[in-house]
Motif scaffolding. Structure first.
Motif, PDB file in Angstrom:
ATOM      1  N   ARG A  25       0.856  -1.213   0.000  1.00  0.00           N
ATOM      2  CA  ARG A  25       0.000   0.000   0.000  1.00  0.00           C
ATOM      3  C   ARG A  25       0.881   1.249   0.000  1.00  0.00           C
ATOM      4  O   ARG A  25       0.642   2.198  -0.725  1.00  0.00           O
ATOM      5  N   ALA A  45      -6.786   7.209  -2.016  1.00  0.00           N
ATOM      6  CA  ALA A  45      -5.877   7.856  -1.068  1.00  0.00           C
ATOM      7  C   ALA A  45      -5.566   9.281  -1.494  1.00  0.00           C
ATOM      8  O   ALA A  45      -5.441   9.571  -2.678  1.00  0.00           O
ATOM      9  N   TYR A  95      -5.205   7.486   3.769  1.00  0.00           N
ATOM     10  CA  TYR A  95      -6.426   6.910   3.222  1.00  0.00           C
ATOM     11  C   TYR A  95      -7.688   7.479   3.887  1.00  0.00           C
ATOM     12  O   TYR A  95      -8.786   7.261   3.417  1.00  0.00           O
TER      13      TYR A  95
END
Length: 162
Positions: A25, A45, A95
């Motif tokens: 991520r 994000a 996020y």
């Protein structure tokens, strides 16, 4: 609601896979702006600020050597678990949502609002974000820097929680 229990206390045997997931991520976020942007990632994000980007790079650098370790060297390693928890918290901020792993005790369905307000003068009333309604609990983090306030300054104003 109970406070979240840190990743270090919960993950056990899943730690190697959690580290891989978190690094993946983070890499997707750090790759943004380098010409190989993931369109889905852009929708999920926010673009990290320069300090957030530096923090992500540092956390990834600290955690990446764990990928070369045998699983039995990772499982039960409190230092790696705490580093993974720090990376998770940095990613959650970017996020704007919690990252929850199966079987974990962690608050779910919570809206996270983060705001930085930097103004020179406020002469009347100023609200950074005004929201009519939010359907679940809200975590707010507001940083306000103002040189001169002669009215009121509110970071986030929510009319009602549903």
């Amino acid at each position: 609601m109970a406070e979240p229990v840190s990743l270090a206390l919960q993950v056990g045997a899943a730690l190697p896979e959690i580290i891989k997931f978190l690094l993946d991520r983070a890499d997707k976020i750090l790759d943004r702006g380098k010409g190989n942007d993931d369109q889905r990632e852009q929708m999920l994000a926010d673009m990290p600020s320069p300090p957030e980007r530096m923090e992500l790079e540092e956390l990834c650098g600290d955690l990446r050597p764990a990928l070369d370790l045998a699983p039995n060297e990772v499982v039960g390693n409190d230092i790696l678990a705490h580093q993974a928890d720090r990376l998770r918290k940095a990613l959650e901020k970017i996020y704007a949502q919690h990252i929850v792993f199966p079987g974990e005790v962690y608050p779910q369905n919570k809206t996270m609002l983060t705001m930085d307000i930097d103004v020179k003068d406020v002469e009347h009333n100023l609200t950074g974000i005004r929201i009519h309604a939010v359907r679940n609990e809200v975590d707010q983090q507001v940083r306000i820097r103002a040189d001169n306030i002669r009215g009121s300054l509110m970071g986030i104003d929510i009319d009602k929680l549903e």
